[in-house]
Design an enzyme around this catalytic site. Structure first.
Site, PDB file in Angstrom:
ATOM      1  CG  HIS A  65      -9.295  -8.657   1.886  1.00  0.00           C
ATOM      2  ND1 HIS A  65      -9.784  -7.828   0.894  1.00  0.00           N
ATOM      3  CD2 HIS A  65      -7.956  -8.367   1.990  1.00  0.00           C
ATOM      4  CE1 HIS A  65      -8.807  -7.066   0.439  1.00  0.00           C
ATOM      5  NE2 HIS A  65      -7.687  -7.379   1.082  1.00  0.00           N
ATOM      6  CB  CYS A  68     -10.134  -8.024  -2.836  1.00  0.00           C
ATOM      7  SG  CYS A  68     -11.382  -9.030  -2.009  1.00  0.00           S
TER       8      CYS A  68
END
Length: 608
Positions: free
Chosen positions: A549, A3
């Site tokens: 994230h 990510c």
């Protein structure tokens, strides 16, 4: 765990000038000869990926080829572990520049000193030299220039250089930091006490405070700082555990730091407290000793007698002397600990009557010695009580800490200025009328102010002064000089000290439109363009260290609409929702004067 790569790439592929460049034929600019590049492979892989992303359609693209090239030329990003999106951005921008550098043979230029020349002349010269060696689409749109001013603290030599930058890494002040005032004392008597106010992380440790103080007071490489808490004019405790959290120090505490040679750790520590006489009511016919002033700390080395203690005391108090005077004792060399006398005279808080004093001073030699010394010195126990006189010929024995009490009389007040040892400041003073309110979010401008403020270099980052011919702990000041079309701000949310690592989730209020940096740009030349910017992309990080994230917000210029890029998921997002505490890297594009004027005119027509 890729990510981080998606977040960085989405910000880059939605950068309008890069998008336009890679959608056209750029292959004739690929530099396969540059030893600093990847022979064009990284640029080709990035260009191919960008073209796939901009093909009409709504399918997600797995960047396997690009990731393979990335792992080959930057092994730190290989595998499927989580990495830092800003570190990837830095590598990509630098790698793309080297692959697309139009300069095949870099000329050599000798760096010239400013030598009092106008800043404009020196800045243009440095930029010309830089462009003669570095000329690519990345330099054209992403690189700016800042002015760096170094000042030698010894000879005041000023060195001015102009350096290029690809992005600005901004610290996050105030909400996650605290200011702490600590008074630094010289353990060798080479200077007067001086309070320093430093900024440290709230969740930091004692070692961070020592490091910040050492930088502020320009501590030498052969010195160290010994922190201590002072309570009721005595040393309550030594804060000598570097990993202890700073949260244990309260704002109303009194903290001092003793500047000592590193070798002092091997010798006996001499702790010096002070007393004064307070007259008692006539009915008691005596005086009371009360502890006052701030204690001093020095060290004893190879002491033999009480005379060595006297020399150590005079050494550490020497800066307080009002005028030159002479005593029967020579200047101090080193000292060590005294051996307590067998008979105890009195408790430090006891009342001493003239009769008691005459009883203790029944020896003519004792009176003669005491009159020749500037202070009546007493050795105390660990708690500061059980005072025993220290005579000139008292034998000494080594010990870890020796505590001494000095009695101040009119004679000592005439010789020494005690005001420097009074009124110790609190760690953080808050006004009596100040109310505790919820701390406001910090602005991007306050982060930029913190980045540009003048500060001394760290002990490990000394500057070689060409005038002194020695390394000096100079002060450094940065100023923006030339701004690029694409301006990237990296918010330093990940803090790394030598003792601790942490993620800062502070909310930074950043402008989306009309980011005006005019007051920060020192150059008066407007030929490079406007200093007003608008936001078009954000790299976000959620969670803590070692994981979390990444996602990205980016604005599609043609649609004039923001989207949220979260791995393979893309969804529209309101412009009001893109400012969050997860914002990590901000991408701005210069607003041209014409477009701003048109926008203002349109707004004016709409409101009329």
């Amino acid at each position: 765990n890729t990510c981080f790569m998606n977040s960085a790439l989405q910000c880059l592929v939605h950068t309008p000038p890069l998008m336009e460049y890679f959608l056209e034929d750029y292959t004739n600019e690929i530099n396969t000869q540059n030893p600093l590049g990847t022979h064009g492979e990284l640029a080709l892989a990035f260009g191919e990926l960008l073209r796939k992303l901009w093909v009409s359609g709504r399918t997600s693209i797995p960047p396997r080829v690009f990731k393979g090239k990335l792992a080959r030329f930057a092994p730190q990003f290989s595998g499927y572990n989580q990495h830092d999106s800003q570190e990837l951005l830095a590598f990509l921008l630098d790698g793309l520049h080297e692959d697309l550098n139009r300069v095949k043979q870099k000329p050599y230029f000798e760096q010239k000193d400013s030598d009092g020349r106008p800043d404009e002349e020196v800045a243009d010269e440095c930029w010309m030299y830089h462009k003669a060696r570095n000329d690519s689409i990345i330099v054209d749109v992403c690189q700016g220039q800042y002015k760096s001013t170094l000042v030698c603290p010894v000879c005041n030599k000023i060195s001015i250089t102009f350096d290029p930058f690809m992005y600005l890494s901004l610290p996050l002040p105030s909400t996650v930091t605290r200011t702490m005032t600590v008074t630094v004392f010289y353990g060798d008597g080479s200077g007067l006490p001086m309070p320093y106010t430093v900024t440290v992380l709230k969740h930091g440790v004692y070692g961070d405070l020592c490091h910040a103080l050492g930088t502020a007071c320009c501590i030498r490489s052969d010195e160290s700082l010994l922190l201590a808490e002072v309570y009721d004019h005595r040393i309550y405790q030594y804060l000598d555990s570097p990993m202890e959290p700073l949260a244990s120090i309260k704002d109303n505490d009194y903290i001092v730091a003793y500047r000592l040679p590193k070798k002092a750790a091997e010798f006996t520590r001499l702790e010096i407290c002070h007393r004064y006489q307070e007259k008692m009511p006539d009915i008691l016919k005596g005086v009371q000793r009360k502890v006052f002033l701030t204690p001093s700390v020095t060290y004893l080395e190879d002491a033999k007698t009480g005379a060595d203690i006297d020399r150590a005391v005079k050494r550490v108090l020497y800066p307080l002397r009002r005028k030159p005077c002479f005593s029967s004792l020579k200047a101090h060399e080193d000292g060590s600990a005294p051996e307590a006398m067998e008979e105890s005279t009195s408790n430090c808080s006891d009342q001493l009557t003239p009769r008691d004093q005459s009883k203790d001073s029944d020896s003519d030699s004792y009176l003669e010695e005491m009159s020749s010394r500037e202070f009546f010195q007493l050795c105390t126990d660990d708690r500061g009580f059980g005072c025993r006189p220290i005579l000139k010929d008292s034998p000494v024995k080594p010990d870890r800490i020796v505590k001494v009490m000095l009695d101040w009389t009119d004679k000592e007040y005439e010789l020494y200025d005690a005001s420097y040892l009074k009124d110790l400041p609190e760690v953080h003073k808050t006004g009596p009328t100040m109310k505790k309110t919820r701390q406001e979010a910090i602005s991007l401008f306050s982060c930029l102010d913190a980045f540009l403020k003048e500060e001394p270099l760290g002990p490990d980052d000394m500057w070689y002064c060409p005038s002194c011919k020695a390394h000096r702990q100079a002060t450094k000041k940065l100023d923006l000089w030339r701004l690029p079309e694409i301006l990237v701000f990296h918010l330093k949310r990940f803090s790394y000290s030598r003792f601790l690592k942490n993620k800062l989730d502070t909310f930074v209020n950043f402008p989306i439109h009309n980011l005006d940096l005019s007051k920060y740009v020192k150059s008066k030349d407007m030929s490079s363009g406007s200093h007003v910017y608008k936001l078009y992309a954000v790299s976000n990080h959620y969670g803590g260290l070692g994981g979390g994230h990444y996602s990205a917000y980016a604005k599609l210029i043609d649609e004039n609409r923001w989207y949220h890029f979260d791995d393979s998921h893309v969804s529209p997002v309101s412009e009001d929702d893109i400012r969050t505490s997860a914002a990590y890297v901000l991408f701005y594009r210069r607003e041209e004067v014409e477009s701003r004027a048109a926008g203002e005119l349109s707004q004016g027509h709409g409101s009329s």
